[in-house]
Design a protein around this motif. Structure first.
Motif, PDB file in Angstrom:
ATOM      1  N   PHE B 227      -9.209  23.772  72.766  1.00 33.83           N
ATOM      2  CA  PHE B 227     -10.364  24.585  73.143  1.00 33.83           C
ATOM      3  C   PHE B 227     -11.029  25.149  71.893  1.00 33.83           C
ATOM      4  CE2 PHE B 227      -7.987  24.592  77.087  1.00 33.83           C
ATOM      5  CZ  PHE B 227      -8.980  24.573  78.058  1.00 33.83           C
ATOM      6  N   PRO B 228     -12.333  25.436  71.983  1.00 32.44           N
ATOM      7  CA  PRO B 228     -12.997  26.128  70.872  1.00 32.44           C
ATOM      8  C   PRO B 228     -12.370  27.512  70.655  1.00 32.44           C
ATOM      9  CG  PRO B 228     -14.616  25.238  72.413  1.00 32.44           C
ATOM     10  CD  PRO B 228     -13.277  25.095  73.058  1.00 32.44           C
ATOM     11  N   SER B 229     -12.618  28.067  69.467  1.00 33.03           N
ATOM     12  CA  SER B 229     -11.959  29.319  69.086  1.00 33.03           C
ATOM     13  C   SER B 229     -12.414  30.508  69.920  1.00 33.03           C
ATOM     14  CB  SER B 229     -12.201  29.597  67.606  1.00 33.03           C
ATOM     15  OG  SER B 229     -13.584  29.663  67.345  1.00 33.03           O
ATOM     16  N   GLU B 230     -13.587  30.419  70.561  1.00 26.82           N
ATOM     17  CA  GLU B 230     -14.052  31.563  71.344  1.00 26.82           C
ATOM     18  C   GLU B 230     -13.401  31.631  72.726  1.00 26.82           C
ATOM     19  OE1 GLU B 230     -16.041  28.974  70.544  1.00 26.82           O
ATOM     20  OE2 GLU B 230     -17.509  28.545  72.123  1.00 26.82           O
ATOM     21  N   VAL B 231     -12.667  30.596  73.112  1.00 34.45           N
ATOM     22  CA  VAL B 231     -12.012  30.565  74.429  1.00 34.45           C
ATOM     23  C   VAL B 231     -10.633  31.213  74.328  1.00 34.45           C
ATOM     24  CG1 VAL B 231     -11.117  29.039  76.236  1.00 34.45           C
ATOM     25  CG2 VAL B 231     -13.271  28.489  75.072  1.00 34.45           C
ATOM     26  N   THR B 232     -10.266  31.985  75.339  1.00 32.08           N
ATOM     27  CA  THR B 232      -8.946  32.617  75.386  1.00 32.08           C
ATOM     28  C   THR B 232      -8.213  32.146  76.639  1.00 32.08           C
ATOM     29  OG1 THR B 232      -9.683  34.505  76.700  1.00 32.08           O
ATOM     30  CG2 THR B 232      -9.905  34.680  74.293  1.00 32.08           C
ATOM     31  N   ALA B 233      -6.932  32.519  76.758  1.00 31.89           N
ATOM     32  CA  ALA B 233      -6.157  32.182  77.952  1.00 31.89           C
ATOM     33  C   ALA B 233      -6.850  32.713  79.201  1.00 31.89           C
ATOM     34  CB  ALA B 233      -4.752  32.756  77.836  1.00 31.89           C
ATOM     35  N   ASP B 339      -8.920  25.646  55.571  1.00 34.27           N
ATOM     36  CA  ASP B 339      -8.568  27.022  55.907  1.00 34.27           C
ATOM     37  C   ASP B 339      -8.157  27.154  57.369  1.00 34.27           C
ATOM     38  OD1 ASP B 339      -8.363  29.749  56.158  1.00 34.27           O
ATOM     39  OD2 ASP B 339     -10.208  30.163  55.049  1.00 34.27           O
ATOM     40  N   VAL B 340      -6.907  27.503  57.580  1.00 29.56           N
ATOM     41  CA  VAL B 340      -6.399  27.623  58.953  1.00 29.56           C
ATOM     42  C   VAL B 340      -7.147  28.699  59.743  1.00 29.56           C
ATOM     43  CG1 VAL B 340      -4.557  29.252  58.322  1.00 29.56           C
ATOM     44  CG2 VAL B 340      -4.271  27.790  60.334  1.00 29.56           C
ATOM     45  N   ARG B 341      -7.769  29.653  59.039  1.00 27.90           N
ATOM     46  CA  ARG B 341      -8.504  30.697  59.778  1.00 27.90           C
ATOM     47  C   ARG B 341      -9.639  30.109  60.599  1.00 27.90           C
ATOM     48  NH1 ARG B 341      -9.744  34.636  54.833  1.00 27.90           N
ATOM     49  NH2 ARG B 341     -10.059  32.549  53.969  1.00 27.90           N
ATOM     50  N   ASN B 342     -10.108  28.939  60.208  1.00 25.61           N
ATOM     51  CA  ASN B 342     -11.204  28.303  60.949  1.00 25.61           C
ATOM     52  C   ASN B 342     -10.721  27.384  62.057  1.00 25.61           C
ATOM     53  OD1 ASN B 342     -12.849  29.628  59.195  1.00 25.61           O
ATOM     54  ND2 ASN B 342     -13.269  27.856  57.906  1.00 25.61           N
ATOM     55  N   LEU B 343      -9.406  27.296  62.249  1.00 25.81           N
ATOM     56  CA  LEU B 343      -8.859  26.362  63.236  1.00 25.81           C
ATOM     57  C   LEU B 343      -8.174  27.062  64.401  1.00 25.81           C
ATOM     58  CD1 LEU B 343      -7.317  23.599  60.926  1.00 25.81           C
ATOM     59  CD2 LEU B 343      -9.589  23.686  61.947  1.00 25.81           C
ATOM     60  N   TRP B 344      -8.264  28.383  64.471  1.00 26.75           N
ATOM     61  CA  TRP B 344      -7.573  29.110  65.536  1.00 26.75           C
ATOM     62  C   TRP B 344      -8.015  28.617  66.905  1.00 26.75           C
ATOM     63  CZ3 TRP B 344      -8.224  32.084  69.843  1.00 26.75           C
ATOM     64  CH2 TRP B 344      -7.115  32.830  70.262  1.00 26.75           C
ATOM     65  N   ASN B 345      -7.049  28.349  67.776  1.00 28.97           N
ATOM     66  CA  ASN B 345      -7.322  28.084  69.185  1.00 28.97           C
ATOM     67  C   ASN B 345      -6.182  28.697  69.966  1.00 28.97           C
ATOM     68  OD1 ASN B 345      -5.431  25.512  69.996  1.00 28.97           O
ATOM     69  ND2 ASN B 345      -6.104  25.372  67.868  1.00 28.97           N
ATOM     70  N   PHE B 346      -6.435  29.124  71.184  1.00 32.65           N
ATOM     71  CA  PHE B 346      -5.498  30.043  71.840  1.00 32.65           C
ATOM     72  C   PHE B 346      -4.168  29.406  72.213  1.00 32.65           C
ATOM     73  CE2 PHE B 346      -5.116  29.280  76.421  1.00 32.65           C
ATOM     74  CZ  PHE B 346      -6.156  28.409  76.671  1.00 32.65           C
ATOM     75  N   LYS B 347      -4.087  28.077  72.215  1.00 30.36           N
ATOM     76  CA  LYS B 347      -2.799  27.421  72.431  1.00 30.36           C
ATOM     77  C   LYS B 347      -2.105  27.101  71.100  1.00 30.36           C
ATOM     78  CE  LYS B 347      -1.173  25.905  75.790  1.00 30.36           C
ATOM     79  NZ  LYS B 347      -0.071  26.452  76.637  1.00 30.36           N
ATOM     80  N   GLY B 348      -2.807  27.234  70.006  1.00 30.33           N
ATOM     81  CA  GLY B 348      -2.188  27.007  68.701  1.00 30.33           C
ATOM     82  C   GLY B 348      -1.860  25.552  68.396  1.00 30.33           C
ATOM     83  N   TYR B 349      -2.787  24.664  68.738  1.00 26.42           N
ATOM     84  CA  TYR B 349      -2.550  23.232  68.554  1.00 26.42           C
ATOM     85  C   TYR B 349      -3.235  22.691  67.293  1.00 26.42           C
ATOM     86  CZ  TYR B 349      -0.944  22.925  73.439  1.00 26.42           C
ATOM     87  OH  TYR B 349      -0.265  23.072  74.618  1.00 26.42           O
ATOM     88  N   MET B 350      -2.728  21.555  66.837  1.00 30.48           N
ATOM     89  CA  MET B 350      -3.399  20.663  65.884  1.00 30.48           C
ATOM     90  C   MET B 350      -3.792  21.380  64.593  1.00 30.48           C
ATOM     91  SD  MET B 350      -2.979  18.136  67.792  1.00 30.48           S
ATOM     92  CE  MET B 350      -3.846  16.574  67.744  1.00 30.48           C
ATOM     93  N   ASN B 351      -2.881  22.136  64.054  1.00 26.88           N
ATOM     94  CA  ASN B 351      -3.147  22.762  62.760  1.00 26.88           C
ATOM     95  C   ASN B 351      -2.998  21.727  61.655  1.00 26.88           C
ATOM     96  OD1 ASN B 351      -3.343  24.253  60.460  1.00 26.88           O
ATOM     97  ND2 ASN B 351      -1.424  25.370  60.744  1.00 26.88           N
ATOM     98  N   ASN B 352      -4.106  21.302  61.115  1.00 21.93           N
ATOM     99  CA  ASN B 352      -4.022  20.389  59.965  1.00 21.93           C
ATOM    100  C   ASN B 352      -4.805  20.934  58.777  1.00 21.93           C
ATOM    101  OD1 ASN B 352      -6.633  19.750  60.828  1.00 21.93           O
ATOM    102  ND2 ASN B 352      -6.461  17.632  60.141  1.00 21.93           N
ATOM    103  N   ALA B 353      -4.882  22.269  58.692  1.00 22.23           N
ATOM    104  CA  ALA B 353      -5.438  22.869  57.477  1.00 22.23           C
ATOM    105  C   ALA B 353      -4.547  22.504  56.288  1.00 22.23           C
ATOM    106  CB  ALA B 353      -5.509  24.385  57.640  1.00 22.23           C
ATOM    107  N   CYS B 354      -5.129  22.440  55.108  1.00 29.27           N
ATOM    108  CA  CYS B 354      -4.346  22.159  53.897  1.00 29.27           C
ATOM    109  C   CYS B 354      -3.138  23.099  53.854  1.00 29.27           C
ATOM    110  CB  CYS B 354      -5.207  22.374  52.656  1.00 29.27           C
ATOM    111  SG  CYS B 354      -6.574  21.215  52.518  1.00 29.27           S
ATOM    112  N   HIS B 355      -1.950  22.537  53.685  1.00 26.05           N
ATOM    113  CA  HIS B 355      -0.715  23.328  53.690  1.00 26.05           C
ATOM    114  C   HIS B 355      -0.559  24.033  52.345  1.00 26.05           C
ATOM    115  CE1 HIS B 355       3.885  23.624  53.991  1.00 26.05           C
ATOM    116  NE2 HIS B 355       3.398  24.384  54.933  1.00 26.05           N
TER     117      HIS B 355
END
Lengths: 362, 362
Positions: B227-233, B339-355
């Protein structure tokens, strides 16, 4: 010689060889780019070709070398129309040049990209007609232009794998948007390789050669390759550069333009997004707070796997200077890198950092 | 019940249902992850199945519904071995949680990923044996576990397209790394869907259903979507979430670990990189100056299109605190967001920001 030397609406980066791009507002006027607004990338002369005397040579690892007239090509198979966006590997290069200078490359803005409905004969029908030998692996293409390369005069050339060449959507095109090609767009015949960088879509096609190895044309072996940021023109080992083929995921704000003064309140933001052939654009998002929050734009027009999509979003913005940032996501859930400073390469290729536009709201 | 409750080298996030991952140094010990070190993701019970009484049901839009014993499955076709990395869609979730909290998700580090040689019968051979009706579009899978979902008890389930299911590399697997599956890894039979998120590789496979629509199992329809970052549970409309399938390009530093104290001088940095099936990892780079410059790592081991690769790079580092950053590029010239700050989604999926890993050099 061309319509672009006088009164052209294009931004002409160089007149000889001609390299010109439409400004963003012009690009956004029409999903299919009119031929006179289509960006022009040439490496040398624009040949003037008499269509009645034109022949396309099929050579190399074929069962039967042949020379086809245009009429013979058209009678080989039914023509096919495919909407394809062509994008130069150097699109958005000016942003890379702002990080650190490059040597002698065309300073493309975000307009080295355009879309047309291409009409032509599928390349694979021509390959079928001449017969491909079993050991052929690549299809090389040579243009009839004359282009300078490192002090020599050569024809522009390139190659793709035989596998890609056998796709039904790789065309030998003779019309774009229902018009014959103009000289600067490859009259009388050009290759169209959907999903790949524009340099693979060779114009003024003179010869197609089946071979066991990729093209040895210098525009294939010593150009259009991606290098790590620590490599320079002086230190480049071209055999180690990575050949560019597929387009990368990208998105651009075309309206408003950078530096534009806009009335505060509702602001309609528009642009394009594109991806390689593997995964279509799924979502486009805008941020006005440096990436802290994102709003999803509406994709308003698209046309198959090889064409850009147009998107728009209405934002409510107060007076003041404001940076708009756009990014796309593809169906494989990839998005774009944020910062062009991390993408510098000495040829200035494949800039797909999130596009940023600062506007003045009054 | 499992080897992980006592003396397990894994980090156990939850014991019931069991969710555990190997720490980075363990992950890096072996390109093929030993079964006892392989990350474990379960949603409910770990069923104890008597293999002699086990039957796999083939139902739905098939010519002939059938129940296969394990021996019958094995006699259908030659077994096939494929090296496949499984990665949880929630791998690297803790970095997303550090940006803004999530509700109730397993706090995976960077070890919700492991690789094995899987031995099994290609799913397509089983589909051939029962015959697929012409209107089938999806293949749904149901496990024999019992898992809670929104107050109900369900079996875990998922689906893939029929096109993907017909790939020769989608397996009904009964061995990993030359050992029978243990109960927590799906004994006696699990699905392996190469290139997709781990959740599609259903364990304790009980039933395969050919159907016109995707699985209606809640783990398919109301889980594993982006989901986009503006969507919540609270605001999520699950029909609008984007179903996760392909893995994304990713790279992780496993050695040294974050916060580790290391002798200044030559430091050997190691890790893994992975991509979806479309484009293999082509290059891995490290930066020690916040992305201003990058050095290319050596890819030291890889195994086909569906497995991670291992990379390493020796760096010379002075005393002090230092942040190491890694990123991968694929053959389509994509790289990762910074930057992981730009990838937040409420289920916490698919984090592929530079480690990023900060170490103390002394």
């Amino acid at each position: 010689m061309t319509a672009h030397t006088h009164k052209s609406p294009l931004i002409v980066h160089r007149a000889h060889p001609l390299n010109a791009e439409p400004p963003g507002n012009l690009l956004q006027q029409s999903f299919l780019t009119p031929q006179q607004h289509f960006f022009v990338r040439t490496h040398g002369s624009i040949p003037e070709i008499d269509p009645s005397r034109y022949r396309l040579l099929l050579t190399g690892l074929v069962q039967q070398p042949r020379a086809f007239s245009l009429d013979e090509l058209r009678s080989l198979a039914p023509a096919r129309t495919v909407p394809v966006t062509l994008e130069c590997a150097g699109n958005r290069r000016t942003e890379i040049m702002a990080v650190k200078p490059l040597g002698g490359e065309v300073p493309w803005g975000a307009g080295a990209i355009s879309t047309a409905n291409w009409l032509g004969i599928p390349l694979r029908e021509v390959l079928r007609a001449v017969g491909v030998q079993a050991n052929a692996r690549y299809v090389a293409f040579t243009g009839l232009d004359e282009a300078p390369f490192a002090g020599e005069t050569v024809h522009f050339g390139s190659s793709i794998t035989l596998g890609k060449a056998l796709s039904q959507d790789v065309l030998l095109a003779y019309e774009m948007n229902d018009e014959p090609l103009t000289p600067e767009h490859g009259f009388p015949l050009r290759l169209i390789v959907p999903g790949y960088i524009g340099a693979r879509s060779v114009k003024w096609l003179g010869e197609i050669t089946l071979q066991h190895h990729p093209s040895t044309n210098p525009y294939q072996t010593r150009d259009y390759k991606l290098f790590p940021s620590e490599v320079t023109a002086q230190t480049a080992d071209w055999s180690r550069g990575k050949t560019l083929e597929s387009l990368v995921l990208n998105a651009v704000i075309t309206t408003p333009q950078a530096g534009e003064t806009v009335a505060a309140g509702r602001v309609q933001v528009r642009g394009y997004a594109i991806s390689g052939e593997e995964a279509p654009v799924e979502r486009v998002e805008l941020s006005v707070d440096d990436g802290q929050t994102w709003k999803t734009a509406t994709i308003v027009e698209r046309a198959g796997p090889y064409a850009w999509c147009f998107w728009e979003l209405s934002l409510s913005l107060p007076p003041g200077d404001r940076q708009l940032i756009v990014r796309a996501w593809d169906t494989s859930k990839h998005t774009q890198p944020e910062d062009v400073r991390n993408l510098w390469n000495f040829k200035g290729y494949m800039n797909n950092a999130c596009h940023r536009v600062t506007i003045h709201l009054v």
